[in-house]
Design an enzyme around this catalytic site. Structure first.
Site, PDB file in Angstrom:
ATOM      1  N   CYS A  75       0.845  -1.197   0.000  1.00 51.53           N
ATOM      2  CA  CYS A  75       0.000   0.000   0.000  1.00 51.53           C
ATOM      3  C   CYS A  75       0.883   1.252   0.000  1.00 51.53           C
ATOM      4  O   CYS A  75       1.754   1.429   0.869  1.00 51.53           O
ATOM      5  CB  CYS A  75      -0.913  -0.019   1.217  1.00 51.53           C
ATOM      6  SG  CYS A  75      -1.797   1.517   1.509  1.00 51.53           S
ATOM      7  N   CYS A  78       0.564   3.318   3.160  1.00 52.65           N
ATOM      8  CA  CYS A  78       1.265   2.686   4.285  1.00 52.65           C
ATOM      9  C   CYS A  78       2.758   2.960   4.210  1.00 52.65           C
ATOM     10  O   CYS A  78       3.409   3.217   5.234  1.00 52.65           O
ATOM     11  CB  CYS A  78       1.005   1.182   4.287  1.00 52.65           C
ATOM     12  SG  CYS A  78      -0.731   0.726   4.407  1.00 52.65           S
TER      13      CYS A  78
END
Length: 795
Positions: A75, A78
């Protein structure tokens, strides 16, 4: 219809453009899979890495509140958020008894079930788990996805955690101190109920978080307590004359107080000043050792030094331990280790600001290493160059360790790790001052050396994690100096409070406000801010070559003299070893010489026996002296006998032959023991048959039992002489049966062997008899067949 590319005939053959696209997607897929498995955090980040095996133990029924990040390593949000979460872990490191940070990678196959069980649908997701959360609790969700209104900075996350702590349900985390504001009544009775030395009062406004942050920052320290006082507490504000919010006052029993002087009224400056108050120590850590105790230490002399200076003695001690201890652990240096050693020595020879003798040696070692064309070298050869075996003039590296600025209050603290950091700082600064061309030259050499040679393997792993994460950001010589400085502070933050921390030299964010006041400043919101321009100027000055102190150094003349003496001793030892190798070993006497000596001895014994001379020994005199020559023995014969015994070897490996001594006069026991001893000597003796010393009439054999064992009947005065020759008779008559017979006779007399054979035969006959008996006893009987009765007249 399928497109055709070139002359391809298969409809599934991709075009060149398609091949590039497929290759790109394949590479991306592999990278995503690798990232998913690797994760975004390591143990160096002070974040608990969760797995299905320990997630329940960390989150359920824990005495600390826990903030967990559920993320996916593929991600993008992230990945962007991970530096913030790592910074948060370093920022609230002192809160750990009350608050823990954890993370779990939901992209990993083994973790997906855990993430699903906690209702995770978007990444990253933060959840706050109260202390003593019951099994099955899902925690308080901070956000479903990385929304714009969620705090993405360390300060905002820190305040969010404090809010969650204040709203914490019972039971309260036992390590967490009270965060609510205090009153004058509580302050007046505080020292009656609390055994502390200092009480710090933080005067602030209601919306300020400084007081609560400091309360958590100091919860790991003893002899101090922090309380928050709002500006609405007018009685206490007027009593102390507080006019600035925030501000910090130290309150003591009896109503005495004083204002804490700091450069800026901010959390970081308060925290640093309070942790260094007299008597304030970290919980569970020993108190600092007083200078008087250090100076009176009999184990090692304490060398007074200036903490704001760098000492050449530390740098030379580091080189000694690095090259003579750590590198010496590799007896053969090859591959990556050889490349690392070459780069390390090259950086030292180029940038180390040492004394002339040390620099001459480093350049000599570097030249030797660069000229090695093989794929490996031995440490023995490297050590010879390091010790200047070629005797190059004015080149030597001092041996031994002489720590000054890196001294520890105890022998196992500081020293070499401190010296390594100091050496690396000096090298990066010298590269900057010398105008090196490669910004990463020194850092890469340091990284490879630590990765291969540094003894603390966990430390090497942490350093490698930091280098892998951000070393590519270094693009200038100045950024190389600052990169090493910032990573050193990260390590200090991680090791603060560790068992390796010296209480006299706590791990702080360096340089301290006392050493470099201009390096520290504060943001408008009160957070600490480093002035990196001032920091760089300080580093370039602090680690400059002309700033290094030469105190406590060993004189160069003494170093060269010790080196020359060491080489002289080594040459003498080598010469002695060479002479020992050239000296031929003493050869044993030939078989012919031994045979001649035995024959001469036998002839002399026979002549003396026949003549009955005064040197003859009676049988009663030989009892207890069977292995000792009599007073009539000639020196040559005795010497020959000793030589034969020295060169005599047993016929069975591992059996140690020795002459049997018997002091018991019991004749039967004596005979048995003597025959055993003679049998063992016979097995170990040479193949030369001993000459007989008996007269013809004494050689008449008696009755024979079993394995050619003869019982001779002789006169008492000839008994011992007859007994000495028994082994010779047995060996001569049994020689045609093979060598194994002599092995069987070791340790046994002839009577013993014959009895064993007789018992063996008897036992065999007994077994045969028992077999025949039971065979006849249980022999199956003949079965009689009875026919049914028929009446011949019945028909």
């Amino acid at each position: 219809m399928a497109r055709r590319c070139g002359r391809a005939t298969s409809r599934f053959t991709p075009c060149p453009g398609e091949m590039e696209t497929l290759s790109g997607w394949l590479c991306c897929s592999l990278l995503l899979v690798a990232a998913a498995q690797a994760g975004l955090y390591t143990a160096s980040d002070q974040i608990v890495i969760l797995s299905p095996a320990d997630v329940e133990a960390v989150l359920w029924n824990s005495s600390a509140a826990t903030v967990v990040e559920f993320y996916a390593s593929w991600c993008g949000h992230c990945i962007a958020f991970s530096p913030v979460f790592k910074g948060l872990a370093r920022d609230i490191k002192e809160w750990k008894p009350a608050v823990e940070l954890a993370a779990i990678n939901c992209a990993a196959e083994e973790n997906r079930k855990v993430c699903t069980s906690y209702g995770i649908r978007g990444y990253p997701t933060l959840k706050f788990f109260n202390a003593y959360t019951k099994a099955g609790g899902n925690g308080t969700k901070h956000n479903e996805t990385f929304s714009l209104d969620f705090p993405r900075d360390i300060r905002g996350l820190r305040h969010k955690i404090i809010d969650q702590l204040e709203n914490h349900a019972e039971p309260w985390p036992p390590a967490c101190p009270p965060l609510e504001p205090t009153s004058q009544a509580e302050i007046d009775s505080f020292f009656e109920t609390n055994n502390v030395r200092h009480l710090a009062l933080i005067f602030e406004e209601a919306r300020s978080y400084v007081g609560r942050e400091l309360t958590l920052d100091l919860l790991q320290f003893e002899n101090i307590a922090v309380r928050r006082v709002l500006n609405t507490e007018e009685a206490l504000v007027s009593k102390l004359g507080v006019t600035t919010f925030p501000s910090c006052y130290l309150y003591y029993p009896g109503g005495n107080f004083t204002r804490l002087k700091v450069k800026a009224e901010a959390r970081a400056f308060y925290s640093y000043a309070l942790q260094r108050l007299p008597g304030v120590v970290r919980s569970g850590k020993p108190a600092p050792v007083s200078p008087d105790v250090l100076n009176n230490n009999t184990e090692e002399v304490w060398r007074p030094f200036n903490r704001s200076r760098v000492y050449m003695a530390d740098l030379e001690s580091t080189l000694h331990y690095s090259l003579r201890v750590e590198v010496a652990a590799h007896t053969v240096i090859r591959g990556e280790a050889l490349i690392s050693l070459r780069n390390y020595i090259a950086a030292l020879a180029k940038y180390f600001p040492g004394r002339p003798v040390v620099m001459n040696l480093l350049k000599s070692v570097n030249s030797w290493l660069q000229n090695q064309t093989g794929s490996e070298i031995s440490y023995e050869a490297f050590e010879g160059v390091l010790d200047n075996a070629a005797q190059s003039p004015d080149a030597a590296l001092p041996e031994g360790q002489r720590w000054v600025g890196c001294q520890g209050s105890r022998p196992h603290l500081r020293r070499y790790p401190c010296g390594v950091w100091t050496l690396f700082h000096v090298l990066t600064v010298q590269a900057k001052n010398a105008g090196g061309s490669d910004p990463q030259e020194v850092l890469s050499a340091m990284r490879s050396y630590v990765h291969v040679f540094f003894g603390c393997r966990l430390c090497a792993e942490h350093f490698e994690n930091m280098a892998r994460e951000s070393l590519t950001e270094v693009s200038t010589l100045s950024s190389a100096v600052l990169w090493l400085w910032s990573r050193h502070n990260q390590v200090n933050n991680r090791l603060a409070g560790d068992l390796s921390e010296d209480p006299n030299f706590p791990k702080i964010q360096w340089p301290s406000p006392e050493m470099c006041p201009a390096c520290h400043t504060a943001k408008t919101n009160g957070d600490h801010l480093w002035n990196k321009e001032k920091v760089l100027a300080f580093l370039l000055s602090h680690f400059a070559a002309n700033s290094i102190v030469k105190d406590y150094l060993e004189d160069e003349g003494q170093i060269l003299a010790k080196q020359k003496e060491k080489h002289a001793v080594r040459q003498e030892r080598k010469a002695r070893e060479a002479s020992d190798l050239m000296t031929p070993p003493a050869s044993p006497p030939a078989v012919d010489e031994k045979q001649e000596e035995e024959e001469e001895e036998g002839e002399e014994l026979q002549e003396e026996e026949e003549e009955g001379g005064e040197g003859a020994v009676a049988p009663d005199e030989m009892v207890g002296k069977t292995t000792e020559p009599g007073p009539w023995a000639k020196p040559e014969v005795e010497a020959g006998r000793r030589r034969r015994q020295a060169h005599r070897k047993p016929s069975i490996v591992g059996m140690r032959m020795r002459d049997f001594r018997e002091d018991i006069v019991d004749l039967d026991s004596f005979v048995n023991q003597y025959y055993k001893a003679k049998a063992m000597q016979l097995a170990a003796s040479s193949r030369v048959r001993p000459r007989t010393l008996q007269r013809k009439e004494e050689q008449e054999s008696g009755p024979v039992f079993g394995l050619d064992i003869r019982l001779d009947v002789v006169q008492p005065e000839k008994w011992l002489q007859k007994r000495e020759l028994t082994g010779g008779y047995f060996s001569e008559e049994a020689s045609h049966r093979g060598r194994w017979m002599s092995v069987l006779s070791i340790g046994f007399s002839k009577v013993d062997i014959s009895l064993c054979v007789i018992l063996y035969v008897l036992s065999s006959l007994c077994l045969l008899t028992m077999y025949l008996f039971f065979k006849n006893r249980f022999k199956p009987r003949r079965v009689k067949i009875f026919l049914p009765y028929t009446n011949e007249y019945s028909n």
